[in-house]
Enzyme design. Structure first.
Site, PDB file in Angstrom:
ATOM      1  NE  ARG A  66      -3.703   1.316   2.729  1.00 22.26           N
ATOM      2  CZ  ARG A  66      -4.712   1.872   2.094  1.00 22.26           C
ATOM      3  NH1 ARG A  66      -5.218   1.297   1.024  1.00 22.26           N
ATOM      4  NH2 ARG A  66      -5.248   3.002   2.523  1.00 22.26           N
ATOM      5  CG  LEU A  94      -6.469   9.870   1.028  1.00 26.26           C
ATOM      6  CD1 LEU A  94      -6.390  11.393   1.166  1.00 26.26           C
ATOM      7  CD2 LEU A  94      -5.914   9.435  -0.318  1.00 26.26           C
ATOM      8  CG  ASN A 108     -13.882  13.823   0.861  1.00 23.39           C
ATOM      9  OD1 ASN A 108     -13.927  13.335  -0.261  1.00 23.39           O
ATOM     10  ND2 ASN A 108     -14.623  13.360   1.866  1.00 23.39           N
ATOM     11  CG  HIS A 110     -19.430  12.875   3.536  1.00 21.70           C
ATOM     12  ND1 HIS A 110     -19.044  11.564   3.299  1.00 21.70           N
ATOM     13  CD2 HIS A 110     -20.522  12.821   4.333  1.00 21.70           C
ATOM     14  CE1 HIS A 110     -19.876  10.752   3.945  1.00 21.70           C
ATOM     15  NE2 HIS A 110     -20.771  11.496   4.581  1.00 21.70           N
ATOM     16  CG  ASP A 147      -8.576  14.883  10.147  1.00 18.08           C
ATOM     17  OD1 ASP A 147      -9.164  13.894   9.640  1.00 18.08           O
ATOM     18  OD2 ASP A 147      -8.978  15.453  11.178  1.00 18.08           O
ATOM     19  CD  GLU A 148      -3.090  12.594  10.265  1.00 19.80           C
ATOM     20  OE1 GLU A 148      -3.958  13.482  10.526  1.00 19.80           O
ATOM     21  OE2 GLU A 148      -1.871  12.802  10.301  1.00 19.80           O
ATOM     22  N   GLY A 149      -8.380  11.070  10.014  1.00 19.74           N
ATOM     23  CA  GLY A 149      -9.619  10.341  10.285  1.00 19.74           C
ATOM     24  C   GLY A 149     -10.494  10.244   9.040  1.00 19.74           C
ATOM     25  CG  ASP A 151     -16.260  11.386   5.980  1.00 22.24           C
ATOM     26  OD1 ASP A 151     -15.637  11.741   4.969  1.00 22.24           O
ATOM     27  OD2 ASP A 151     -17.033  10.406   5.986  1.00 22.24           O
TER      28      ASP A 151
HETATM   29  C1  GRF Z   1     -20.635  11.957  -4.604  1.00 25.18           C
HETATM   30  O1  GRF Z   1     -21.853  11.724  -3.990  1.00 25.18           O
HETATM   31  C2  GRF Z   1     -19.618  12.395  -3.583  1.00 25.18           C
HETATM   32  O2  GRF Z   1     -20.144  13.209  -2.592  1.00 25.18           O
HETATM   33  C3  GRF Z   1     -19.215  11.087  -3.019  1.00 25.18           C
HETATM   34  O3  GRF Z   1     -19.167  10.206  -4.123  1.00 25.18           O
HETATM   35  C4  GRF Z   1     -20.046  10.681  -5.134  1.00 25.18           C
HETATM   36  C5  GRF Z   1     -19.239  10.868  -6.385  1.00 25.18           C
HETATM   37  O4  GRF Z   1     -19.984  11.141  -7.508  1.00 25.18           O
HETATM   38  N1  GRF Z   1     -18.022  11.209  -2.223  1.00 25.18           N
HETATM   39  P1  GRF Z   1     -19.303  11.633  -8.841  1.00 25.18           P
HETATM   40  O5  GRF Z   1     -18.239  10.599  -9.246  1.00 25.18           O
HETATM   41  O6  GRF Z   1     -18.680  12.990  -8.618  1.00 25.18           O
HETATM   42  O7  GRF Z   1     -20.398  11.676  -9.851  1.00 25.18           O
END
Ligand code: GRF
Length: 200
Positions: A66, A94, A108, A110, A147-149, A151
């Site tokens: 990895r 990651l 990121n 979410h 970060d390391e966690g 979300d």
């Molecule tokens: C999105 O819902 C994003 O929030 C999540 O994965 C999905 C990715 O969709 N982390 P796309 O590949 O951008 O269409």
């Protein structure tokens, strides 16, 4: 000019939202220097190609260790001159070493209002399934530093989206993307490019 690399695993609609913002002049001080997928044939790579953006696949499966995968990923990002890494539906967790190396320079998206429906195992449709199961009336999306966690990093932007009667996970996922993700991801990149929030 902020040089960003976008990491993807699938369809790439969030990547598309960034491309559209750049081409539409809303992100005039941002350039996508590389799109990297961990999956061969991800449609996101086609989207990149259509817009003249360099895209490649680097799969963890091609590496025995990895650590070697993350070393290769990091090298590729550095060679492209990356200043900010944008995880847009990137499904690889990651390594701590990678996060440390790029601290403050990874964001990121979410698909929920963190800290609800996030953490290990909460990705894709499952996030929306859980939101519907719990019966929340409002959900949304969050852009955060990584970060390391899972979300757990500092939140940059959030946008709420209503849950409607009769929603299925698929319908809710689409609404969250259209009304929140595709809006706040380019906005957060803009804030970083403009220097209105610090990346480290
Ligand atoms: C999105 O819902 C994003 O929030 C999540 O994965 C999905 C990715 O969709 N982390 P796309 O590949 O951008 O269409």
């Amino acid at each position: 000019m902020l040089k960003i690399a976008v990491l993807v695993s699938g369809g790439g609609t969030n990547l598309q939202a960034i491309i559209d913002s750049i081409e539409g002049g809303k992100l005039d001080n941002v350039r996508i220097v590389k799109v990297i997928s961990n999956k061969e044939g991800a449609y996101a790579l086609e989207r990149a190609a259509k817009h003249g953006i360099e895209g490649i696949c680097i799969s963890p499966k091609s590496f025995g260790e990895r650590a070697d995968y993350f070393k290769a990923l990091s090298e590729e990002l550095k060679n492209a001159g990356t200043e900010l890494i944008v995880l847009a539906g990137f499904l690889v967790v990651l390594s701590s070493d990678f996060v440390r190396e790029w601290r403050g320079r990874i964001i990121n998206i979410h698909p929920s209002l963190i800290p609800s429906f996030c953490g290990d195992g909460y990705y894709g449709l499952r996030v929306h399934e859980k939101a519907l199961e719990r019966g929340v009336k409002v959900t949304g999306a969050t852009v955060h530093f990584v970060d390391e966690g899972t979300d757990t990093g500092p939140i940059i932007l959030q946008k709420a989206v209503n849950v409607e009667d009769g929603d299925t996970p698929e319908i809710l996922q689409k609404r969250v993307m259209e009304q929140a993700e595709w809006i706040i991801l380019p906005q957060a990149i803009r804030m970083i490019a403009d220097g209105s929030i610090k990346t480290s």
